[in-house]
Write a protein that holds these residues in place. Structure first.
Motif, PDB file in Angstrom:
ATOM      1  N   GLU A 123       0.829  -1.207   0.000  1.00 24.77           N
ATOM      2  CA  GLU A 123       0.000   0.000   0.000  1.00 24.77           C
ATOM      3  C   GLU A 123       0.858   1.249   0.000  1.00 24.77           C
ATOM      4  OE1 GLU A 123      -2.816   0.031   3.162  1.00 24.77           O
ATOM      5  OE2 GLU A 123      -3.603  -1.937   2.615  1.00 24.77           O
ATOM      6  N   LEU A 124       1.961   1.231   0.731  1.00 23.37           N
ATOM      7  CA  LEU A 124       2.840   2.393   0.794  1.00 23.37           C
ATOM      8  C   LEU A 124       3.556   2.645  -0.534  1.00 23.37           C
ATOM      9  CD1 LEU A 124       4.476   1.935   4.288  1.00 23.37           C
ATOM     10  CD2 LEU A 124       2.898   3.726   3.621  1.00 23.37           C
ATOM     11  N   THR A 125       3.933   1.583  -1.202  1.00 24.88           N
ATOM     12  CA  THR A 125       4.675   1.740  -2.435  1.00 24.88           C
ATOM     13  C   THR A 125       3.788   2.080  -3.631  1.00 24.88           C
ATOM     14  OG1 THR A 125       4.611  -0.659  -2.763  1.00 24.88           O
ATOM     15  CG2 THR A 125       6.573   0.259  -1.728  1.00 24.88           C
ATOM     16  N   LYS A 126       2.472   1.885  -3.512  1.00 27.71           N
ATOM     17  CA  LYS A 126       1.548   2.251  -4.594  1.00 27.71           C
ATOM     18  C   LYS A 126       1.439   3.744  -4.765  1.00 27.71           C
ATOM     19  CE  LYS A 126      -1.504  -1.735  -4.468  1.00 27.71           C
ATOM     20  NZ  LYS A 126      -2.856  -2.193  -4.112  1.00 27.71           N
ATOM     21  N   LYS A 127       1.545   4.469  -3.666  1.00 27.37           N
ATOM     22  CA  LYS A 127       1.340   5.925  -3.707  1.00 27.37           C
ATOM     23  C   LYS A 127       2.460   6.629  -4.307  1.00 27.37           C
ATOM     24  CE  LYS A 127      -1.463   5.762   0.397  1.00 27.37           C
ATOM     25  NZ  LYS A 127      -1.635   6.133   1.740  1.00 27.37           N
TER      26      LYS A 127
END
Length: 127
Positions: A123-127
């Motif tokens: 989830e963190l790397t998607k942003k």
């Protein structure tokens, strides 16, 4: 032939322990943003213990952490609970147990927390 000088980024004035050290600190720890987000689930005592262990290890992969180092901020029972939480959540591994010799246990830092928190990391790397 001369060696290249290592590039290092000095600490800002509000991060320094002394005004006259030109931005260089002799002891500090490095925690990534992903580590800090994943550590939200830890108790405060476990997080403090992990930070103290990182500071004491000074970049080494295996280290000992004797009673004299944690007695100022944790009781014996508090240390055992915080250490067990770090082991259970995958941040720490007991490397060598010396229970019968009455010497401190040798620990290593573990990367198992990455596999256990894969959803948060993605989830963190998607942003």
């Amino acid at each position: 032939m001369s060696r290249k000088k290592k590039n290092w980024v000095p600490f800002d004035y509000y991060e320094r322990s002394d005004e006259n050290n030109n931005g260089y600190e002799s002891s500090y720890i490095r925690l990534t943003f992903v580590q800090i987000v994943c550590m939200d689930e830890l108790k405060d005592s476990s997080f403090r213990l992990y930070c103290k262990m990182k500071l004491y290890a000074r970049g080494e992969s295996s280290f000992t952490f004797p009673y004299s180092l944690y007695k100022s901020f944790l009781s014996k029972q508090g240390f055992i609970q915080a250490r067990q939480e770090l082991i259970d959540k995958g941040y720490l591994k007991p490397f060598l147990s010396t229970r019968n010799n009455k010497k401190p246990i040798t620990y290593t830092f573990s990367g198992e927390w990455r596999t256990r928190n894969q959803e948060k990391i993605s989830e963190l790397t998607k942003k």
